[in-house]
Scaffold this active site. Structure first.
Site, PDB file in Angstrom:
ATOM      1  N   LYS A   1       1.037   3.655 -11.391  1.00 31.82           N
ATOM      2  CA  LYS A   1      -0.148   2.859 -11.045  1.00 31.82           C
ATOM      3  C   LYS A   1      -0.604   1.976 -12.220  1.00 31.82           C
ATOM      4  CE  LYS A   1      -0.474   4.246  -6.731  1.00 31.82           C
ATOM      5  NZ  LYS A   1      -0.207   3.323  -5.615  1.00 31.82           N
TER       6      LYS A   1
ATOM      7  N   ASN B   1       0.800  -1.225   0.000  1.00 31.35           N
ATOM      8  CA  ASN B   1       0.000   0.000   0.000  1.00 31.35           C
ATOM      9  C   ASN B   1       0.836   1.279   0.000  1.00 31.35           C
ATOM     10  OD1 ASN B   1      -2.499   1.705   0.763  1.00 31.35           O
ATOM     11  ND2 ASN B   1      -1.049   2.039   2.449  1.00 31.35           N
TER      12      ASN B   1
ATOM     13  N   TYR C   1       3.076   9.545 -11.421  1.00 30.84           N
ATOM     14  CA  TYR C   1       2.145   8.823 -10.538  1.00 30.84           C
ATOM     15  C   TYR C   1       1.216   7.882 -11.316  1.00 30.84           C
ATOM     16  CZ  TYR C   1      -1.297   7.952  -6.869  1.00 30.84           C
ATOM     17  OH  TYR C   1      -2.147   7.341  -5.974  1.00 30.84           O
TER      18      TYR C   1
HETATM   19  P1  NAD Z   1      -0.672   8.621   3.005  1.00 31.02           P
HETATM   20  O1  NAD Z   1       0.319   9.623   2.549  1.00 31.02           O
HETATM   21  O2  NAD Z   1      -1.644   8.952   4.069  1.00 31.02           O
HETATM   22  O3  NAD Z   1       0.078   7.270   3.435  1.00 31.02           O
HETATM   23  C1  NAD Z   1       1.154   6.781   2.696  1.00 31.02           C
HETATM   24  C2  NAD Z   1       1.781   5.645   3.426  1.00 31.02           C
HETATM   25  O4  NAD Z   1       2.953   5.264   2.684  1.00 31.02           O
HETATM   26  C3  NAD Z   1       2.252   6.026   4.830  1.00 31.02           C
HETATM   27  O5  NAD Z   1       2.012   4.959   5.720  1.00 31.02           O
HETATM   28  C4  NAD Z   1       3.755   6.212   4.656  1.00 31.02           C
HETATM   29  O6  NAD Z   1       4.496   5.853   5.808  1.00 31.02           O
HETATM   30  C5  NAD Z   1       4.071   5.267   3.525  1.00 31.02           C
HETATM   31  N1  NAD Z   1       5.250   5.749   2.826  1.00 31.02           N
HETATM   32  C6  NAD Z   1       5.400   6.915   2.166  1.00 31.02           C
HETATM   33  N2  NAD Z   1       6.660   7.006   1.713  1.00 31.02           N
HETATM   34  C7  NAD Z   1       7.302   5.867   2.094  1.00 31.02           C
HETATM   35  C8  NAD Z   1       8.599   5.360   1.919  1.00 31.02           C
HETATM   36  N3  NAD Z   1       9.531   6.033   1.247  1.00 31.02           N
HETATM   37  N4  NAD Z   1       8.904   4.156   2.441  1.00 31.02           N
HETATM   38  C9  NAD Z   1       7.981   3.448   3.107  1.00 31.02           C
HETATM   39  N5  NAD Z   1       6.725   3.863   3.308  1.00 31.02           N
HETATM   40  C10 NAD Z   1       6.398   5.062   2.801  1.00 31.02           C
HETATM   41  O7  NAD Z   1      -1.384   8.178   1.677  1.00 31.02           O
HETATM   42  P2  NAD Z   1      -2.666   7.298   1.350  1.00 31.02           P
HETATM   43  O8  NAD Z   1      -3.604   8.184   0.646  1.00 31.02           O
HETATM   44  O9  NAD Z   1      -3.122   6.501   2.489  1.00 31.02           O
HETATM   45  O10 NAD Z   1      -1.998   6.357   0.240  1.00 31.02           O
HETATM   46  C11 NAD Z   1      -1.884   4.972   0.361  1.00 31.02           C
HETATM   47  C12 NAD Z   1      -1.919   4.382  -1.018  1.00 31.02           C
HETATM   48  O11 NAD Z   1      -3.150   4.697  -1.644  1.00 31.02           O
HETATM   49  C13 NAD Z   1      -0.828   4.890  -1.964  1.00 31.02           C
HETATM   50  O12 NAD Z   1      -0.314   3.816  -2.713  1.00 31.02           O
HETATM   51  C14 NAD Z   1      -1.580   5.838  -2.859  1.00 31.02           C
HETATM   52  O13 NAD Z   1      -0.972   5.977  -4.122  1.00 31.02           O
HETATM   53  C15 NAD Z   1      -2.918   5.185  -2.947  1.00 31.02           C
HETATM   54  N6  NAD Z   1      -4.032   6.050  -3.353  1.00 31.02           N
HETATM   55  C16 NAD Z   1      -4.432   7.082  -2.575  1.00 31.02           C
HETATM   56  C17 NAD Z   1      -5.497   7.881  -3.010  1.00 31.02           C
HETATM   57  C18 NAD Z   1      -5.984   9.042  -2.204  1.00 31.02           C
HETATM   58  O14 NAD Z   1      -6.799   9.815  -2.735  1.00 31.02           O
HETATM   59  N7  NAD Z   1      -5.571   9.213  -0.969  1.00 31.02           N
HETATM   60  C19 NAD Z   1      -6.141   7.592  -4.213  1.00 31.02           C
HETATM   61  C20 NAD Z   1      -5.708   6.524  -4.968  1.00 31.02           C
HETATM   62  C21 NAD Z   1      -4.663   5.741  -4.527  1.00 31.02           C
END
Ligand code: NAD
Length: 247
Positions: free
Chosen positions: A159, A90, A155
């Site tokens: 994906k 994730n 990005y």
């Molecule tokens: P967030 O920024 O709240 O969390 C990101 C997580 O990734 C955190 O736990 C962080 O510790 C970890 N992380 C970031 N950089 C890191 C690194 N270098 N090494 C290890 N861990 C790392 O983001 P989120 O929105 O919860 O995103 C989680 C996933 O969901 C991601 O893959 C993101 O692309 C995807 N996503 C999010 C959204 C959205 O709108 N929030 C939409 C589509 C997909």
């Protein structure tokens, strides 16, 4: 729904990952969450243990850009818990810079975490899953893996690659009883989105037929379903959880 299962969730300290860890714990799994820093990992683990002292939850902070560190951390989960039933990839970062201003180093950074790190976690986990006779791998994709996005090309590119890895590995690993699926969230209320300007968010809500931004729990529910035996014949799927957004 996950009683007796052992799960690893990367990026489990906050946002979608944290909600997924909690959902898995509520449903009987033992969970090891990976985060980027010791401090944030310990904070997340402590808060979950405070919420329910009966939950089995631990943390680790391998550098997801280092294949050896990742393999070591995965190996330790197997040593401690005897198996890994579910791996949720994730952790991810995003960026919306226009192509003219895009630093090539940032492109590498996105691809390293959003794509290569999945390969690093999956490789040692597959060996363990094959030995134990099966397992389930889940990846966090995004709605932009279907539609692309109008700026920040790294990005969506990363994906699309997540979907490619998901579908290909589902085909490769199916005969070993390993299911591989992805969840493609729409815009979801996490730090990643909080960093976006309101001027960008409001018009986006109007493009969402369900007229709201997703909650981390909406996404965690999809992961729970796909990790559970209810999804026993689902593999190679990219499940959209986006309120029917089509941008
Ligand atoms: P967030 O920024 O709240 O969390 C990101 C997580 O990734 C955190 O736990 C962080 O510790 C970890 N992380 C970031 N950089 C890191 C690194 N270098 N090494 C290890 N861990 C790392 O983001 P989120 O929105 O919860 O995103 C989680 C996933 O969901 C991601 O893959 C993101 O692309 C995807 N996503 C999010 C959204 C959205 O709108 N929030 C939409 C589509 C997909």
């Amino acid at each position: 729904m996950l009683k007796g299962k052992v799960a690893v969730v990367t990026g489990g300290t906050r946002g979608i990952g944290f909600a997924t860890v909690k959902k898995f714990l509520e449903n009987g799994a033992k969970v090891v969450l990976f985060g980027s820093r010791e401090e944030t990992v310990k904070k997340a683990v402590d808060s979950l243990k405070t919420e329910n002292p009966n939950w089995t939850v631990e943390g680790a902070w391998p550098d997801l850009g280092d294949a050896d560190q990742v393999a070591d951390a995965i190996g330790k989960v197997k040593e401690k818990f005897g198996k890994i039933d579910v791996l949720v990839n994730n952790a991810g970062i995003s960026q919306s810079t226009r192509i003219e201003d895009y630093d090539p180093a940032d492109f590498d950074k996105i691809m390293n975490l959003n794509v290569k790190a999945l390969f690093y976690t999956i490789q040692p986990t597959v060996k363990i899953m094959k030995e134990q006779g099966g397992g389930c791998i889940l990846n966090t994709s995004s709605m932009v893996s279907i539609s692309g996005q109008p700026s920040g090309v790294g990005y969506p590119t990363s994906k699309f690659a997540v979907n490619g890895m998901t579908i290909s590995l589902a085909r490769e690993l199916g005969p070993s009883n390993i299911r591989v699926n992805a969840v493609a969230p729409g815009i979801t209320k996490t730090d990643m989105v909080a960093a976006l300007p309101d001027a960008m968010i409001q018009p986006l809500i109007q493009t969402i037929p369900l007229r709201r931004i997703g909650e981390p729990e909406d996404i965690a529910n999809a992961f729970l379903f796909l990790a559970s035996d209810l999804a026993s014949y689902i593999s190679g799927a990219v499940l959209s959880v986006d309120g029917a957004t089509r941008v």
